[in-house]
Design a protein around this motif. Structure first.
Motif, PDB file in Angstrom:
ATOM      1  N   CYS A  25    -103.148  -9.262  35.900  1.00  0.00           N
ATOM      2  CA  CYS A  25    -103.032  -7.822  36.112  1.00  0.00           C
ATOM      3  C   CYS A  25    -102.480  -7.582  37.513  1.00  0.00           C
ATOM      4  CB  CYS A  25    -104.393  -7.155  35.945  1.00  0.00           C
ATOM      5  SG  CYS A  25    -104.305  -5.354  35.926  1.00  0.00           S
ATOM      6  N   HIS A  26    -101.230  -7.121  37.576  1.00  0.00           N
ATOM      7  CA  HIS A  26    -100.595  -6.855  38.859  1.00  0.00           C
ATOM      8  C   HIS A  26     -99.485  -5.821  38.667  1.00  0.00           C
ATOM      9  CE1 HIS A  26     -98.453 -10.182  36.926  1.00  0.00           C
ATOM     10  NE2 HIS A  26     -97.375  -9.614  37.413  1.00  0.00           N
ATOM     11  N   THR A  27     -99.088  -5.219  39.779  1.00  0.00           N
ATOM     12  CA  THR A  27     -98.006  -4.236  39.761  1.00  0.00           C
ATOM     13  C   THR A  27     -97.437  -4.118  41.163  1.00  0.00           C
ATOM     14  OG1 THR A  27     -97.380  -2.008  39.036  1.00  0.00           O
ATOM     15  CG2 THR A  27     -99.479  -2.220  40.190  1.00  0.00           C
ATOM     16  N   GLN A  28     -96.353  -3.366  41.300  1.00  0.00           N
ATOM     17  CA  GLN A  28     -95.732  -3.172  42.608  1.00  0.00           C
ATOM     18  C   GLN A  28     -95.128  -1.786  42.702  1.00  0.00           C
ATOM     19  OE1 GLN A  28     -92.763  -6.228  42.847  1.00  0.00           O
ATOM     20  NE2 GLN A  28     -91.216  -4.993  41.833  1.00  0.00           N
ATOM     21  N   ALA A  29     -94.916  -1.336  43.951  1.00  0.00           N
ATOM     22  CA  ALA A  29     -94.297  -0.027  44.189  1.00  0.00           C
ATOM     23  C   ALA A  29     -93.805   0.033  45.627  1.00  0.00           C
ATOM     24  CB  ALA A  29     -95.295   1.097  43.924  1.00  0.00           C
TER      25      ALA A  29
ATOM     26  N   CYS B 217    -104.769  -3.595  31.003  1.00  0.00           N
ATOM     27  CA  CYS B 217    -105.390  -4.928  30.983  1.00  0.00           C
ATOM     28  C   CYS B 217    -106.748  -4.900  30.293  1.00  0.00           C
ATOM     29  CB  CYS B 217    -105.519  -5.476  32.399  1.00  0.00           C
ATOM     30  SG  CYS B 217    -103.931  -5.936  33.129  1.00  0.00           S
ATOM     31  N   LEU B 218    -107.502  -3.836  30.483  1.00  0.00           N
ATOM     32  CA  LEU B 218    -108.821  -3.735  29.857  1.00  0.00           C
ATOM     33  C   LEU B 218    -108.742  -3.616  28.340  1.00  0.00           C
ATOM     34  CD1 LEU B 218    -110.755  -1.460  32.376  1.00  0.00           C
ATOM     35  CD2 LEU B 218    -111.133  -3.896  31.908  1.00  0.00           C
ATOM     36  N   GLU B 219    -107.590  -3.211  27.826  1.00  0.00           N
ATOM     37  CA  GLU B 219    -107.412  -3.137  26.374  1.00  0.00           C
ATOM     38  C   GLU B 219    -107.376  -4.524  25.735  1.00  0.00           C
ATOM     39  OE1 GLU B 219    -103.983  -0.814  25.401  1.00  0.00           O
ATOM     40  OE2 GLU B 219    -104.813   1.013  26.294  1.00  0.00           O
ATOM     41  N   VAL B 220    -107.002  -5.543  26.521  1.00  0.00           N
ATOM     42  CA  VAL B 220    -106.848  -6.884  25.949  1.00  0.00           C
ATOM     43  C   VAL B 220    -107.814  -7.926  26.501  1.00  0.00           C
ATOM     44  CG1 VAL B 220    -104.438  -6.549  25.325  1.00  0.00           C
ATOM     45  CG2 VAL B 220    -105.003  -7.471  27.571  1.00  0.00           C
ATOM     46  N   GLU B 221    -108.503  -7.630  27.599  1.00  0.00           N
ATOM     47  CA  GLU B 221    -109.443  -8.610  28.139  1.00  0.00           C
ATOM     48  C   GLU B 221    -110.541  -7.951  28.945  1.00  0.00           C
ATOM     49  OE1 GLU B 221    -108.530 -11.106  31.664  1.00  0.00           O
ATOM     50  OE2 GLU B 221    -106.533 -10.258  31.485  1.00  0.00           O
ATOM     51  N   GLU B 222    -111.653  -8.648  29.043  1.00  0.00           N
ATOM     52  CA  GLU B 222    -112.762  -8.214  29.873  1.00  0.00           C
ATOM     53  C   GLU B 222    -112.624  -8.851  31.253  1.00  0.00           C
ATOM     54  OE1 GLU B 222    -115.471  -6.043  29.562  1.00  0.00           O
ATOM     55  OE2 GLU B 222    -114.185  -5.378  27.917  1.00  0.00           O
ATOM     56  N   PRO B 223    -113.078  -8.168  32.286  1.00  0.00           N
ATOM     57  CA  PRO B 223    -112.997  -8.735  33.639  1.00  0.00           C
ATOM     58  C   PRO B 223    -113.822 -10.018  33.761  1.00  0.00           C
ATOM     59  CG  PRO B 223    -113.574  -6.403  33.708  1.00  0.00           C
ATOM     60  CD  PRO B 223    -113.640  -6.828  32.285  1.00  0.00           C
ATOM     61  N   VAL B 224    -113.329 -10.926  34.590  1.00  0.00           N
ATOM     62  CA  VAL B 224    -114.045 -12.151  34.917  1.00  0.00           C
ATOM     63  C   VAL B 224    -114.784 -11.892  36.223  1.00  0.00           C
ATOM     64  CG1 VAL B 224    -113.782 -14.577  35.517  1.00  0.00           C
ATOM     65  CG2 VAL B 224    -112.253 -13.545  33.826  1.00  0.00           C
ATOM     66  N   PRO B 225    -116.105 -12.012  36.226  1.00  0.00           N
ATOM     67  CA  PRO B 225    -116.848 -11.723  37.457  1.00  0.00           C
ATOM     68  C   PRO B 225    -116.423 -12.641  38.606  1.00  0.00           C
ATOM     69  CG  PRO B 225    -118.334 -12.002  35.593  1.00  0.00           C
ATOM     70  CD  PRO B 225    -116.975 -12.412  35.135  1.00  0.00           C
ATOM     71  N   THR B 226    -116.196 -12.051  39.764  1.00  0.00           N
ATOM     72  CA  THR B 226    -115.891 -12.814  40.968  1.00  0.00           C
ATOM     73  C   THR B 226    -116.675 -12.210  42.119  1.00  0.00           C
ATOM     74  OG1 THR B 226    -114.011 -11.430  41.582  1.00  0.00           O
ATOM     75  CG2 THR B 226    -113.515 -13.357  40.223  1.00  0.00           C
ATOM     76  N   GLU B 227    -116.811 -12.967  43.172  1.00  0.00           N
ATOM     77  CA  GLU B 227    -117.475 -12.489  44.375  1.00  0.00           C
ATOM     78  C   GLU B 227    -116.498 -12.600  45.534  1.00  0.00           C
ATOM     79  OE1 GLU B 227    -121.095 -13.800  47.353  1.00  0.00           O
ATOM     80  OE2 GLU B 227    -121.088 -14.560  45.314  1.00  0.00           O
ATOM     81  N   PHE B 228    -116.241 -11.491  46.195  1.00  0.00           N
ATOM     82  CA  PHE B 228    -115.329 -11.512  47.332  1.00  0.00           C
ATOM     83  C   PHE B 228    -116.003 -12.232  48.490  1.00  0.00           C
ATOM     84  CE2 PHE B 228    -113.606  -9.725  51.268  1.00  0.00           C
ATOM     85  CZ  PHE B 228    -112.275 -10.047  51.096  1.00  0.00           C
TER      86      PHE B 228
END
Length: 69
Positions: free
Chosen positions: A27-31, A48-59
C-alpha cells in the motif's frame, strides 16, 4: 469504526512525496504536495483494506547509517 495507520513519507529525487504503510503491504502512493498525498493515502488505505487485513507492527524508530560506497 475509526482505524489509525502509521504512514511513512519520503521525498524522492524528482520532488514527489511518497507514502507507504508498513501495516498494509504493497500500500503506497505519491503526489507533488503533502495535501494531495494525504488525500491519496486515504484512498489507498480504503482500497487496500478491501483485499487484506493490516499486519500488526510496532514502530521502533528511524536510524541513519553512513557507509562508504
Amino acid at each position: 469504526m475509526i482505524r489509525e495507520f502509521r504512514v511513512v513519507i519520503e521525498k524522492d529525487k524528482d520532488g514527489y512525496f511518497v507514502a507507504s504503510l508498513p501495516t498494509l503491504r504493497g500500500c503506497h502512493t505519491q503526489a507533488r504536495s503533502l495535501d494531495a498525498l494525504m488525500k491519496r493515502v486515504r484512498e489507498a488505505i480504503e482500497l487496500c483494506l478491501e483485499v487484506e487485513e493490516p499486519v500488526p507492527t510496532e514502530f521502533v524508530g528511524v536510524q541513519r547509517i553512513a557507509i562508504t560506497a
